[in-house]
Design an enzyme around this catalytic site. Structure first.
Site: not given
Length: 347
Positions: A94, A312-315
């Site tokens: 991210i 995840g992570e907003g990636s």
């Protein structure tokens, strides 16, 4: 008890004006598919026939989960703190994507078990890890409210910095288990259809995760729970913070781009608290996690892409930012038939 601001409705008149402009551009009507719809949605959100380019802000919420004691993750709990250090050093996926898109990136410790006091992040630890939701409520009501407030404050910081699109990311070893439990409870879906492999557990680990979620749901059987009580019983600190992030953004008239499985569970919790929040959400992608499609359907969201992601992570949301920017630029900068001197379709 947490008091939320009312959530406005996106402007239908500006959406209609944007649609009318789309029909004048030098292309067959509807030929840009979802990009046309996205431009019109941003027009409605921004209250402008021609939306401004996006200024995204990514906030990554981190926390640990007591349910990891049940062996539901392929990675040890210590990885959460280690990954937060990686975020702070700029080495995670991210971080790379935020730099690529010039997006503001903030990391928030909402409940990591390890000591992160020396890191240049936002320190908002409600408690060091949730309780084991298989056997007791993950959070008290006061803790769930405090985590919601952490997310709301983060949204306000992002908007004060000039953001007009919010992206939440997550980090928390074991967090696919509370996310699955929330999705099951809020949609009525079964653990068999929702619980997935998360960080990559084997068949035995998958069967264990399903039993853990089944046991957590069984604890609540026959109880009438409020949305806040549901979040406290089955959620996690970063999940609650993301729900607050979405709610505050919507209340202040700014949309959010929803990432993957964990953030979709948070969006469902936010929708349970205030249904109108769904009008301010877009889904970036459909992840490989088993129940993500179920969560998206319950939110009424159609993902923009499907790339086999499960990080995840907003990636996944960050990867979709150029797509959204293109939708707005095409809407704003294409010539109309009259401007270009191009003949329109014959009646």
């Amino acid at each position: 008890m947490t008091t939320f601001l009312s959530i406005p409705r996106p402007s239908q008149p500006f959406a209609d004006q944007a649609r009318a402009r789309q029909n004048l551009l030098t292309k067959p009507a509807g030929s840009l598919g979802q990009l046309e719809d996205l431009a019109c949605r941003f027009a409605a959100w921004q209250g402008r026939t021609q939306p401004m380019p996006l200024k995204p802000a990514i906030t990554l919420f981190a926390a640990d989960h007591g349910v990891t004691a049940e062996g539901v993750s392929a990675f040890p709990q210590a990885v959460t703190a280690e990954m937060v250090k990686n975020f702070a050093a700029g080495g995670a996926a991210i971080c790379v994507l935020a730099r690529q898109h010039g997006a503001r990136l903030e990391v928030v410790d909402t409940g990591v078990a390890g000591d992160l006091s020396g890191l240049p992040i936002v320190h908002a630890k409600v408690r060091p890890a949730s309780a084991n939701l298989r056997r007791e409520a993950a959070l008290t009501l006061a803790e769930a409210e405090a985590a919601l407030a952490v997310g709301r404050e983060a949204a306000r910081r992002a908007l004060e910095a000039g953001a007009n699109l919010l992206v939440a990311g997550d980090m928390g070893i074991g967090n696919t288990t509370p996310s699955a439990a929330l999705i099951c409870h809020l949609t009525g879906a079964t653990p068999e259809t929702v619980v997935g492999r998360g960080t990559g557990v084997d068949d035995a680990g998958l069967a264990l995760k399903r039993r853990v979620v089944e046991d957590a749901l069984a604890r609540l059987a026959g109880r009438e729970l409020s949305p806040l009580e549901t979040l406290a019983e089955l959620g996690g600190l970063e999940i609650a913070a993301i729900a607050g992030f979405y709610l505050e953004g919507a209340a202040l008239g700014v949309p959010s781009l929803v990432d993957g499985f964990i953030t979709s569970a948070a969006a469902l919790a936010a929708k349970a608290l205030q249904p109108a929040v769904a009008d301010w959400l877009i889904a970036s992608h459909r992840s490989q996690e088993a129940g993500h499609g179920i969560a998206l359907a319950a939110l009424g969201l159609t993902p923009l892409v499907e790339l086999g992601l499960r990080l995840g992570e907003g990636s996944g949301a960050a990867l979709c930012l150029p797509l959204l920017q293109s939708a707005i630029l095409l809407h704003n900068e294409m010539a109309t038939f009259a401007e270009a001197g191009v003949s329109e379709k014959s009646e």
